[in-house]
Enzyme design. Structure first.
Site, PDB file in Angstrom:
ATOM      1  N   LYS A 205     -32.322  11.417  31.186  1.00 34.53           N
ATOM      2  CA  LYS A 205     -33.263  10.444  30.638  1.00 34.53           C
ATOM      3  C   LYS A 205     -32.939  10.228  29.166  1.00 34.53           C
ATOM      4  O   LYS A 205     -32.900  11.166  28.383  1.00 34.53           O
ATOM      5  CB  LYS A 205     -34.697  10.953  30.804  1.00 34.53           C
ATOM      6  CG  LYS A 205     -35.726   9.966  30.286  1.00 34.53           C
ATOM      7  CD  LYS A 205     -37.126  10.404  30.616  1.00 34.53           C
ATOM      8  CE  LYS A 205     -38.133   9.436  30.034  1.00 34.53           C
ATOM      9  NZ  LYS A 205     -39.511   9.871  30.243  1.00 34.53           N
ATOM     10  N   LYS A 257     -32.197   7.475  34.213  1.00 33.82           N
ATOM     11  CA  LYS A 257     -33.165   6.535  33.678  1.00 33.82           C
ATOM     12  C   LYS A 257     -32.889   6.228  32.216  1.00 33.82           C
ATOM     13  O   LYS A 257     -32.676   7.166  31.471  1.00 33.82           O
ATOM     14  CB  LYS A 257     -34.537   7.189  33.800  1.00 33.82           C
ATOM     15  CG  LYS A 257     -35.670   6.410  33.228  1.00 33.82           C
ATOM     16  CD  LYS A 257     -36.908   7.234  33.270  1.00 33.82           C
ATOM     17  CE  LYS A 257     -37.991   6.403  32.638  1.00 33.82           C
ATOM     18  NZ  LYS A 257     -39.171   7.110  32.389  1.00 33.82           N
TER      19      LYS A 257
HETATM   20  C1  PBG Z   1     -42.835   9.574  30.293  1.00 30.78           C
HETATM   21  C2  PBG Z   1     -42.279   8.356  30.938  1.00 30.78           C
HETATM   22  C3  PBG Z   1     -41.842   7.184  30.319  1.00 30.78           C
HETATM   23  C4  PBG Z   1     -41.445   6.326  31.343  1.00 30.78           C
HETATM   24  C5  PBG Z   1     -41.648   6.986  32.550  1.00 30.78           C
HETATM   25  N1  PBG Z   1     -42.142   8.250  32.279  1.00 30.78           N
HETATM   26  C6  PBG Z   1     -41.868   6.798  28.886  1.00 30.78           C
HETATM   27  C7  PBG Z   1     -41.014   7.512  27.907  1.00 30.78           C
HETATM   28  O1  PBG Z   1     -40.335   8.481  28.213  1.00 30.78           O
HETATM   29  O2  PBG Z   1     -41.014   7.076  26.741  1.00 30.78           O
HETATM   30  C8  PBG Z   1     -40.909   4.953  31.151  1.00 30.78           C
HETATM   31  C9  PBG Z   1     -40.940   4.060  32.358  1.00 30.78           C
HETATM   32  C10 PBG Z   1     -40.651   2.641  32.047  1.00 30.78           C
HETATM   33  O3  PBG Z   1     -40.283   2.265  30.917  1.00 30.78           O
HETATM   34  O4  PBG Z   1     -40.782   1.825  32.978  1.00 30.78           O
HETATM   35  N2  PBG Z   1     -44.153   9.832  30.756  1.00 30.78           N
END
Ligand code: PBG
Length: 332
Positions: A205, A257
Site C-alpha cells: 500500500k 493498492k
Molecule cells: C485506510 C484506507 C484508506 C483507503 C482504504 N483504507 C485511506 C488511506 O490509507 O489513506 C483508501 C481507499 C480509496 O482511496 O478508495 N483506512
C-alpha cells in the site's frame, strides 16, 4: 532449419489482424475475462444520518445509512459480486479511535446487518484501520513526538479485529501498514476463538495522492501525510518484502493498492504470491474517470471495462472497485 523458417515467418504469410477481425474471433482468443464473482464493492456507512449522503468527489458513491447499506448489500449479492468491503464513519472521533473498538460502533453494527442480510451469498469484509476513528486522521495512535506509534497501534488493531470478528465479518482487512500487523491480528483472532475469520492483507500500500477523495468519504481530518508508514511510490522491491512478511504472518489474501499506477508491482506480487492477490481500484482512480466522462472527454463505460481488464491482466484475481455493481451488470 525448418523450425527456424517457421519462427521467422513474416508478412504477408503472418497477419495478426486475423485474430482481431470479428467480435466472435476476439471473444474466442481473449486472454483475460472478468467475472462478477471476482469483484468486491467498497461501501461506506455513516453513523447518525437518516438519508444517504453523496460524496462530492466520488459522483455516484454515497455514505450509507444502515438501512441503505443493507439494500446496497442485497443489490451487490443480486449482481453476483464476490464480496463487500465495509468502512465505518463514526459520529465521534478521538485520539485513540475508540469507536473502532466499540462493539456497538457503526462498523460493527453494519457488519451484523450485512452478514444477517446476505452473509451466505457475499463475503463480508471490513476495513481494519484507525484513520476513520481518530481525530488526527492517522492510521494509528500517536507517540508523544506526534509520530505514529507502531507497537501501540498493534494493540488497538488486535482489539479491532476481535470486535469485527465478534460481529461476524468473514475477512478483516488490515490497511494501516504497521509492521507486524498481520501476525498480531492473526494471534488475536485465534486467541478469541475466531480461527475461521480470514485476513485480506493490504500488503503493498503506497502513500498515494489517489486516496484523495476517500478522505471526504470517511470524513478524515488528516493533516500532513502517511509517508512514514505507507510505501514510497518510487519503490517496487519492498512490496515483495511486505508480501513475504504478510504471508509468513498468516495473510489469507494479499492486496496491492492503488491499482492502475502500480500494475508493475501487481504483476510482480502476482508472480511471487502463494495466496490469492487482490487489487484496489481506489477513490482517485474512480474520480478521475468520472470527472473526464462528465466532461464528455472519454467513453465512460469503455474506460471502466478497460481499467478493470488491465488490472486483471496484470495479475489481480479480485478487484475492489466502486463500479463493482455496474461492471457486473455490463458483464451479463
Ligand atoms: C485506510 C484506507 C484508506 C483507503 C482504504 N483504507 C485511506 C488511506 O490509507 O489513506 C483508501 C481507499 C480509496 O482511496 O478508495 N483506512
Amino acid at each position: 532449419m525448418r523450425e527456424k523458417q517457421q519462427l521467422s515467418a513474416e508478412f504477408p504469410t503472418v497477419r495478426p489482424r486475423r485474430l482481431r477481425s470479428t467480435p466472435a474471433m476476439r471473444r474466442l482468443v481473449a486472454e483475460t475475462r472478468l467475472h462478477p464473482a471476482e469483484l468486491i464493492l467498497p461501501a461506506f456507512v455513516r453513523e447518525g444520518i437518516t438519508e444517504p449522503k453523496p460524496i462530492t468527489s466520488m459522483p455516484g458513491v454515497v455514505q450509507h445509512t444502515r438501512d441503505t447499506l443493507r439494500r446496497a448489500a442485497v443489490e451487490a449479492a443480486e449482481a453476483g459480486l464476490g464480496g463487500i468491503m465495509l468502512f465505518g464513519v463514526p459520529e465521534v472521533q478521538d485520539a485513540v479511535g475508540s469507536e473502532g473498538t466499540n462493539p456497538d460502533g457503526i462498523l460493527q453494527q453494519a457488519i451484523r446487518d450485512v452478514v444477517a442480510e446476505v452473509g451466505d451469498q457475499l463475503i463480508v469484509m471490513s476495513d481494519l484501520c484507525l484513520d476513520e476513528y481518530t481525530d488526527h486522521g492517522h492510521c494509528g495512535v500517536l507517540a508523544a513526538d506526534g509520530s505514529v506509534d507502531n507497537d501501540a497501534t498493534l494493540e488497538r488493531y488486535a482489539e479491532m479485529a476481535v470486535v469485527q470478528a465478534d460481529a461476524g465479518v468473514h475477512l478483516v482487512g488490515p490497511s494501516g501498514m504497521m509492521d507486524g500487523q498481520i501476525g498480531v491480528v492473526r494471534r488475536a483472532l485465534d486467541e478469541a476463538g475466531h480461527q475461521d475469520t480470514g485476513i485480506l492483507a493490504y500488503t503493498a500500500k503506497y502513500a498515494s495522492a489517489f486516496f484523495g477523495p476517500f478522505r471526504e468519504a470517511v470524513g478524515s481530518s488528516l493533516k500532513g501525510d502517511r509517508k512514514a508508514y505507507q510505501q514510497d511510490p518510487a519503490n517496487a522491491r519492498e512490496s515483495l518484502r511486505e508480501l513475504e512478511l504478510d504471508v509468513a504472518e498468516g495473510a489469507d489474501l494479499v492486496m496491492v493498492k492503488p491499482a492502475m499506477a502500480y500494475l508493475d508491482v501487481l504483476r510482480q506480487i502476482a508472480d511471487a504470491s502463494p495466496v490469492p492477490v487482490s487489487a484496489y481500484q481506489v477513490s482517485g482512480e474512480y474520480a478521475m474517470v468520472e470527472a473526464a466522462a462528465a466532461n464528455g472527454w472519454v467513453d465512460r463505460e469503455r474506460m471502466i471495462m478497460e481499467t478493470l481488464t488491465s488490472i486483471r491482466r496484470a495479475g489481480a484475481e479480485q478487484i475492489l472497485t466502486y463500479w463493482a455493481v455496474e461492471a457486473a451488470g455490463m458483464l451479463r
